[in-house]
Design an enzyme around this catalytic site. Structure first.
Site, PDB file in Angstrom:
ATOM      1  CB  SER A 156      -0.832   0.001   1.290  1.00 14.00           C
ATOM      2  OG  SER A 156      -1.424   1.273   1.516  1.00 14.00           O
ATOM      3  CE1 TYR A 169      -4.007  -1.968   5.406  1.00 22.38           C
ATOM      4  CE2 TYR A 169      -3.097   0.137   4.704  1.00 22.38           C
ATOM      5  CZ  TYR A 169      -3.719  -1.055   4.402  1.00 22.38           C
ATOM      6  OH  TYR A 169      -4.052  -1.344   3.090  1.00 22.38           O
TER       7      TYR A 169
END
Ligand SMILES: NC(=O)c1ccc[n+]([C@@H]2O[C@H](COP(=O)([O-])OP(=O)(O)OC[C@H]3O[C@@H](n4cnc5c(N)ncnc54)[C@H](O)[C@@H]3O)[C@@H](O)[C@H]2O)c1
Length: 287
Positions: A156, A169
């Protein structure tokens, strides 16, 4: 086997029941690959396979929790015995945990590291080993640099963008970027390509299933709804991410930022990391 065309290739995709996973499975199916769609939610993976078959592809659905080492071992062995060694593996399954580091409990960490990092480790280790063993028995063809196969790990933009709102995350995604770089170096000699794909915001279901730490259940439901709405408003469909994944496999790219914000953040992370450190301090507007 011409991997650029995916004709006759076998592709394994985790988290194939939704979002990027489903779109990537279908993009590969459309280009002639036989698809193995794996998801913790079997019904959703089965639905993906139905859609792949409607495109004329063959495929099978499997239920697997990518965080479960034993389940992943059995899954990889089953793929090899029922199908064969895959040519493409997309370690895509992932979840989001949002909220401050000090509110992120041990179980939250174990869950997200389990899925986002261990899931990628298991998939890369088990299928990477199969690919390497197979390469040993293949004739050398220097014109096909990644003929031994290709592993795509979905990271990501969070992997190079620190944030006080997404410490768990971001940590898992940064680890996936580094794991992919190291693995790429190791597997190059076996003509196996490795790519880390780093999308920015895209319109999937990830926010709906996210865990927001440090808030009440009611507030969590509200934040999930808001996050989901924001991702839909971004209007970046998973199919576009899937196209970039396909391109990354064909061109054997190492790191692929996807969409405007990811390209921008990636550039800033290289030319002015201090700016990203400042940005990281800003509380998310969605809170
Ligand atoms: N949507 C975004 O904005 C965005 C941006 C950057 C990166 N990503 C990453 O993309 C990947 C795919 O996410 P998405 O946005 O398509 O989300 P999604 O929620 O739409 O799809 C994720 C899929 O993974 C499956 N899954 C979850 N936990 C699993 C487990 N333990 N084992 C097997 N399957 C599991 C879910 O059932 C679901 O089908 C994730 O790694 C995510 O972190 C998403």
């Amino acid at each position: 086997m011409p991997i650029a065309q995916f004709d006759g290739a076998l592709a394994v995709v985790t988290g194939a029941g939704s979002g990027f996973g489903r779109a990537t499975t279908l993009a590969l199916a459309e280009r002639g690959a036989t698809v193995v769609a794996a998801d913790i939610d079997l019904e959703s993976a089965e639905r993906t396979v139905v859609l792949a078959k409607a495109l004329g592809a063959s495929g099978a659905a499997y239920q697997v929790d990518v965080a479960d080492a034993g389940a992943m071992e059995s899954f990889a062995a089953q793929v090899r015995s029922v199908h064969r060694v895959p040519d493409i593996v997309v370690n895509n399954a992932g979840i989001a945990v949002a909220g401050p580091f000090l509110d992120t409990g041990l179980q939250d960490w174990e869950r997200i590291v389990g899925v986002n990092l261990w899931g990628v480790i298991h998939g890369s280790r088990l299928f990477g080993r199969q690919m390497v063993e197979r390469v040993g028995s293949l004739p050398t063809k220097p014109d096909r640099p990644n003929k031994g196969g290709h592993i795509v790990n979905i990271a990501s933009a969070a992997g190079f963008t620190p944030s006080r709102e997404l410490p768990a995350y971001c940590t898992t995604k940064a680890a996936v970027v580094m794991l992919s770089e190291c693995l790429r170096a190791e597997l190059a000699a076996s003509r196996i390509g490795v790519t880390a794909v780093c999308p920015g915001f895209a319109s999937t279901n990830i926010a709906r299933n996210a865990t927001y730490v440090g808030v009440s259940e009611r507030e969590q439901a509200r934040l999930r709804e808001r996050g989901q709405r924001a991702l839909q408003l971004r209007r970046y469909p998973p199919e576009k991410v899937a196209e970039r994944i396909v391109e990354a496999i064909v061109k054997n790219k190492p790191l692929v930022p996807v969409n405007f914000e990811s390209h921008l953040l990636h550039a800033i992370s290289r030319v002015s990391p201090a700016s990203l450190r400042l940005l990281a301090r800003i509380p998310a507007p969605l809170r």
